[in-house]
Design a protein around this motif. Structure first.
Motif, PDB file in Angstrom:
ATOM      1  N   LEU A   1     -19.038   1.172  -9.661  1.00  0.00           N
ATOM      2  CA  LEU A   1     -17.621   1.734  -9.682  1.00  0.00           C
ATOM      3  C   LEU A   1     -17.074   1.929  -8.363  1.00  0.00           C
ATOM      4  O   LEU A   1     -16.073   1.791  -8.246  1.00  0.00           O
ATOM      5  N   GLY A   2     -17.924   2.293  -7.405  1.00  0.00           N
ATOM      6  CA  GLY A   2     -17.538   2.581  -6.005  1.00  0.00           C
ATOM      7  C   GLY A   2     -17.167   1.173  -5.395  1.00  0.00           C
ATOM      8  O   GLY A   2     -16.237   1.066  -4.661  1.00  0.00           O
ATOM      9  N   ILE A   3     -17.950   0.138  -5.890  1.00  0.00           N
ATOM     10  CA  ILE A   3     -17.778  -1.115  -5.247  1.00  0.00           C
ATOM     11  C   ILE A   3     -16.367  -1.819  -5.844  1.00  0.00           C
ATOM     12  O   ILE A   3     -15.696  -2.098  -4.912  1.00  0.00           O
ATOM     13  N   PHE A   4     -16.322  -1.477  -7.288  1.00  0.00           N
ATOM     14  CA  PHE A   4     -15.049  -1.929  -7.774  1.00  0.00           C
ATOM     15  C   PHE A   4     -13.783  -1.553  -7.140  1.00  0.00           C
ATOM     16  O   PHE A   4     -12.999  -2.313  -6.700  1.00  0.00           O
TER      17      PHE A   4
ATOM     18  N   TYR B   1       1.239  -0.150   0.444  1.00  0.00           N
ATOM     19  CA  TYR B   1       1.171   1.226   0.210  1.00  0.00           C
ATOM     20  C   TYR B   1      -0.262   1.737  -0.046  1.00  0.00           C
ATOM     21  O   TYR B   1      -0.804   2.404   0.385  1.00  0.00           O
ATOM     22  N   LEU B   2      -1.189   0.746  -0.904  1.00  0.00           N
ATOM     23  CA  LEU B   2      -2.572   1.265  -1.333  1.00  0.00           C
ATOM     24  C   LEU B   2      -3.455   1.192  -0.144  1.00  0.00           C
ATOM     25  O   LEU B   2      -4.140   2.048   0.129  1.00  0.00           O
ATOM     26  N   TRP B   3      -3.050   0.415   0.751  1.00  0.00           N
ATOM     27  CA  TRP B   3      -4.157   0.321   2.103  1.00  0.00           C
ATOM     28  C   TRP B   3      -3.742   1.080   2.863  1.00  0.00           C
ATOM     29  O   TRP B   3      -4.987   1.890   3.316  1.00  0.00           O
ATOM     30  N   VAL B   4      -2.445   1.489   3.101  1.00  0.00           N
ATOM     31  CA  VAL B   4      -2.281   2.634   4.109  1.00  0.00           C
ATOM     32  C   VAL B   4      -2.794   4.077   3.360  1.00  0.00           C
ATOM     33  O   VAL B   4      -3.392   4.947   4.155  1.00  0.00           O
ATOM     34  N   SER B   5      -2.574   4.006   2.349  1.00  0.00           N
ATOM     35  CA  SER B   5      -2.870   5.280   1.632  1.00  0.00           C
ATOM     36  C   SER B   5      -4.594   5.557   1.595  1.00  0.00           C
ATOM     37  O   SER B   5      -4.966   6.654   2.022  1.00  0.00           O
ATOM     38  N   ARG B   6      -5.148   4.402   1.194  1.00  0.00           N
ATOM     39  CA  ARG B   6      -6.750   4.526   1.274  1.00  0.00           C
ATOM     40  C   ARG B   6      -7.258   4.751   2.499  1.00  0.00           C
ATOM     41  O   ARG B   6      -8.162   5.411   2.708  1.00  0.00           O
ATOM     42  N   TYR B   7      -6.864   3.875   3.516  1.00  0.00           N
ATOM     43  CA  TYR B   7      -7.598   4.042   4.702  1.00  0.00           C
ATOM     44  C   TYR B   7      -6.740   4.994   5.686  1.00  0.00           C
ATOM     45  O   TYR B   7      -7.080   5.108   7.100  1.00  0.00           O
ATOM     46  N   VAL B   8      -5.755   5.557   5.276  1.00  0.00           N
ATOM     47  CA  VAL B   8      -4.935   6.597   6.008  1.00  0.00           C
ATOM     48  C   VAL B   8      -4.464   6.235   7.445  1.00  0.00           C
ATOM     49  O   VAL B   8      -4.654   7.091   8.375  1.00  0.00           O
ATOM     50  N   ILE B   9      -4.294   5.001   7.428  1.00  0.00           N
ATOM     51  CA  ILE B   9      -3.662   4.751   8.960  1.00  0.00           C
ATOM     52  C   ILE B   9      -2.653   3.680   9.020  1.00  0.00           C
ATOM     53  O   ILE B   9      -2.915   2.481   7.880  1.00  0.00           O
ATOM     54  N   GLY B  10      -1.638   3.503   9.433  1.00  0.00           N
ATOM     55  CA  GLY B  10      -0.767   2.494   9.525  1.00  0.00           C
ATOM     56  C   GLY B  10      -0.492   1.990  10.965  1.00  0.00           C
ATOM     57  O   GLY B  10      -0.415   2.746  11.938  1.00  0.00           O
TER      58      GLY B  10
ATOM     59  N   TYR C   1      -4.956   0.794 -11.101  1.00  0.00           N
ATOM     60  CA  TYR C   1      -3.796  -0.206 -10.637  1.00  0.00           C
ATOM     61  C   TYR C   1      -4.529  -1.532 -10.818  1.00  0.00           C
ATOM     62  O   TYR C   1      -3.803  -2.385 -11.047  1.00  0.00           O
ATOM     63  N   ALA C   2      -5.568  -1.766 -10.301  1.00  0.00           N
ATOM     64  CA  ALA C   2      -5.939  -3.158 -10.089  1.00  0.00           C
ATOM     65  C   ALA C   2      -6.363  -3.594 -11.714  1.00  0.00           C
ATOM     66  O   ALA C   2      -6.012  -4.698 -12.193  1.00  0.00           O
ATOM     67  N   ILE C   3      -6.927  -2.640 -12.501  1.00  0.00           N
ATOM     68  CA  ILE C   3      -7.052  -2.872 -13.910  1.00  0.00           C
ATOM     69  C   ILE C   3      -5.624  -3.373 -14.620  1.00  0.00           C
ATOM     70  O   ILE C   3      -5.540  -4.295 -15.368  1.00  0.00           O
ATOM     71  N   VAL C   4      -4.710  -2.552 -14.548  1.00  0.00           N
ATOM     72  CA  VAL C   4      -3.596  -2.713 -15.076  1.00  0.00           C
ATOM     73  C   VAL C   4      -2.829  -4.013 -14.560  1.00  0.00           C
ATOM     74  O   VAL C   4      -2.340  -4.772 -15.365  1.00  0.00           O
TER      75      VAL C   4
ATOM     76  N   ILE D   1      -8.117  -3.503  -3.840  1.00  0.00           N
ATOM     77  CA  ILE D   1      -7.032  -4.220  -3.313  1.00  0.00           C
ATOM     78  C   ILE D   1      -6.974  -5.621  -3.016  1.00  0.00           C
ATOM     79  O   ILE D   1      -6.113  -6.411  -3.391  1.00  0.00           O
ATOM     80  N   LEU D   2      -8.282  -6.055  -2.651  1.00  0.00           N
ATOM     81  CA  LEU D   2      -8.597  -7.528  -2.710  1.00  0.00           C
ATOM     82  C   LEU D   2      -8.432  -8.289  -4.007  1.00  0.00           C
ATOM     83  O   LEU D   2      -7.914  -9.610  -3.808  1.00  0.00           O
ATOM     84  N   MET D   3      -8.537  -7.736  -5.070  1.00  0.00           N
ATOM     85  CA  MET D   3      -8.559  -8.177  -6.423  1.00  0.00           C
ATOM     86  C   MET D   3      -7.153  -8.470  -6.690  1.00  0.00           C
ATOM     87  O   MET D   3      -6.428  -9.516  -7.113  1.00  0.00           O
TER      88      MET D   3
END
Lengths: 334, 326
Positions: free
Chosen positions: B37-40, B226-235, B168-171, B45-47
């Motif tokens: 699930l962690g890998i998923f 948004y997802l990327w910046v929120s997940r990796y906490v860097i813009g 988000y990815a599933i939906v 984002i890539l999916m």
């Protein structure tokens, strides 16, 4: 990505006069842009017109331009090679490895060129033997070649290239004319002759316009494409030698992102990305334009990333403008 | 039944499972539910991006500007959040998708209205969008301490045992499945890719369909910003640099034909998962992460070779009956 336009080609009853056609040709328009940029640069910065400043400016683009010469031929034939920057990384890494075994300058150059050519052979075999789309194959080899560099080097670097090797990237043949620049000019002439003055060159255009018709006309399509991939690999090897000698070091991240800059240069030079049309003159002038833009803006302290906006906009504008002008003219004459 | 055996997606799924199981023999726990699930979640984002790219590739185009679009939109929402922390995050998500949509629409309009090849257009906007990040942010980064807690949490909140990022990815994947298989628009993406000329006669506006595909990939890129910046906490300007080709790679591994018209939602998802599993397997079995690039390169080459085998014999029959030479 091919043949999505369904509009018929317009064939005029009477051709333009040769002079008018030459003046309105893509290279002439590009040349006008280049001259305008040159004048603008000269007005904007007092340092621009110094011979040494101009000579320094050539280092920005000669290595990319040398690859662009071969890439132009490849794109005219309807293929593309996105792995060129990774070939530089791999060739540079191989030279660095050889250096560790005490290989001298001539050996280093030979290894750089051979690695480049070998990568081209690999791409060419995959594309022509297995009939695979070149854009995907070379996205794959782009990761693969640079990946080998990363496996070999990790976060390390090869240094300690002998001073005699530096000449290829830092030496001058005469006054302000660097070895790199002189080599580029010679190669440009050779590529001009190859593309525009030989049978082989005509075959490249024929293949790009209609590969099926080319095959039925006796052109050995696969062989020509294979040779073009080898040539592009070899030129990437040449660029690897020049760049490695200029930096006097090798890191796996060398020349990252260059593939897109080289393609931009070629397309800016008027080569049809779908194949079948283009000229070496155009590509050479486009190389100068990109060099002028980056160097001129550099003198004005514009950061590199902002320059890339100019290059991107230039790429779209030079292609969009003729289309818009043609449409406008059609609307006015109707 | 034979259709299932021949399906690329099944073989790709088996390959991904085999890699996970093989890794588990060296590192017990790799194939455990929690790790998978962690890998998923790491691949979510890539999916999403691969689904957007798939739509564009189906219509015989390509979108090389997705990563730049993502980075630019991510920077914009990060800046807005830093300046006005009170704006609710769902609104920022909608804004990200909208900004991305506009950037995608610009690509699409240039392809549709001016007939410039997509690779040229997106090559140009790739550099333009990337440069624009520097301009709007003035070369600054947006760091974790400038973002509101909500902004960071809206990819992490758990929901039914999964981080909301995975949901988000599933939906989106479910939505794409319906779009591609149950709607006229979805079918026209395929039709345009298989045969643009026939599509015109069938009443499909080829340019408009391609434009729609670019809008979709743009909106998804923006949302992923948004997802990327929120997940990796860097813009920053460097966000997702070079990622455009990873997205294309995921599609190619997933069996989506670069010539257009061939590809499935499951393929795009599995292609992305393949890269995700390989990337997380390497450090577990003590292979230096420096191998990652070469392995994904080899995977791409292998995937194209396998996918192309079926239609390898080009050429045409010019003599209807072959006669043995005397």
């Amino acid at each position: 990505m091919k043949d999505t336009s369904l509009t018929a080609r317009h064939i005029p009853d009477r051709l333009d006069s040769p002079l008018r056609a030459a003046l309105l040709s893509w290279p002439s328009l590009l040349l006008a842009v280049a001259i305008a940029l040159f004048v603008l640069n000269a007005l904007a910065s007092p340092y621009f017109l110094s011979p040494w400043a101009l000579s320094d400016a050539t280092f920005n683009f000669t290595e990319k331009a040398i690859i662009a010469l071969a890439m132009a031929l490849l794109i005219i034939s309807g293929e593309i090679d996105l792995s060129v920057a990774s070939i530089i990384a791999l060739a540079s890494t191989m030279m660095g490895l050889a250096l560790q075994f005490g290989v001298g300058t001539p050996g280093l150059v030979a290894i750089g060129l051979l690695t480049g050519a070998a990568c081209g052979v690999f791409n060419g075999l995959l594309v022509t033997r297995l009939a695979l789309p070149s854009i995907v194959v070379t996205i794959g080899t782009m990761s693969f070649f640079r990946g080998i560099s990363y496996i070999t080097l990790g976060d390390q670097a090869f240094k300690g290239y002998p001073p005699s090797f530096w000449y290829f990237g830092q030496g001058y043949v005469w006054w302000v004319i660097s070895f790199e620049f002189a080599l580029f000019l010679i190669l440009a002439v050779l590529f001009y002759v190859l593309l525009h003055r030989t049978n082989f060159g005509r075959q490249i255009f024929v293949i790009g316009n209609n590969p099926v018709a080319a095959r039925f006309s006796g052109v050995r399509v696969e062989r020509v494409k294979f040779l073009l991939f080898c040539l592009t690999g070899l030129m990437s090897g040449v660029a690897a030698v020049l760049l490695t000698a200029r930096l006097a070091s090798t890191r796996p991240s060398i020349a990252v992102g260059w593939e897109l800059e080289v393609v931009t240069m070629v397309v800016l030079g008027g080569v049809n990305i779908l194949g079948g049309a283009g000229s070496i003159q155009g590509v050479v002038i486009a190389a100068f334009i990109m060099g002028l833009v980056t160097f001129g803006l550099g003198l004005l302290n514009v950061p590199g990333i902002v320059m890339s906006i100019f290059i991107g906009a230039l790429l779209i504008a030079v292609i969009a403008l003729p289309i818009l002008v043609r449409r406008l003219r059609e609307r006015l004459t109707r | 039944m034979m259709g299932l055996v021949r399906s690329r997606e099944l073989w790709l799924a088996l390959t991904v499972a085999a890699i996970a199981l093989a890794t588990a023999t060296r590192a017990p726990g790799f194939a455990g539910a929690e790790n998978l699930l962690g890998i998923f979640n790491n691949t979510a984002i890539l999916m999403i991006l691969a689904l957007g790219q798939m739509t564009v590739i189906l219509t015989r185009c390509i979108d090389l500007s997705m990563a730049s679009n993502l980075a630019l939109t991510g920077m914009i929402v990060a800046l807005v959040n830093a300046a006005h922390p009170a704006i609710p995050v769902p609104l920022l998500m909608a804004m990200a998708a909208l900004v991305g949509l506009c950037l995608g629409a610009l690509n699409g309009a240039l392809v549709w209205r001016l007939g410039i090849p997509a690779i040229v257009v997106t090559l140009g906007t790739l550099t333009i969008y990337r440069g624009a990040i520097f301009l709007i942010a003035g070369g600054q980064w947006v760091n974790a301490d400038q973002m509101s807690p909500d902004f960071i949490q809206y990819t992490r909140l758990p929901f039914l045992g999964l981080p909301v990022l995975s949901w988000y990815a599933i939906v989106i994947a479910a939505g794409f499945f319906l779009l591609m298989t149950r709607t006229a628009l979805g079918r026209s993406f395929y039709a345009v890719g298989v045969n643009p000329t026939a599509s015109v006669y069938a009443g499909i506006d080829v340019g408009r369909t391609q434009f729609t595909a670019f809008c979709l990939s743009g909106a998804l890129s923006g949302f992923c910003g948004y997802l990327w910046v929120s997940r990796y906490v860097i813009g920053s300007v460097e966000v997702a640099r070079g990622y455009e080709l990873t997205i294309v790679a995921a599609c190619v591994i997933g069996g989506i034909s670069i010539a257009g018209g061939v590809g499935t939602v499951a393929g795009a998802l599995l292609g992305a998962l393949f890269l995700g599993v390989v990337n997380s397997a390497l450090p577990v079995i003590n292979i230096s992460p420096f191998w990652q690039m070469a392995i994904s390169g080899a995977a791409i080459i292998l995937a194209v070779i396998l996918n192309a085998r079926s239609d390898r014999r080009g050429g045409r029959l010019i003599l209807r009956t072959a006669e043995p030479a005397q």
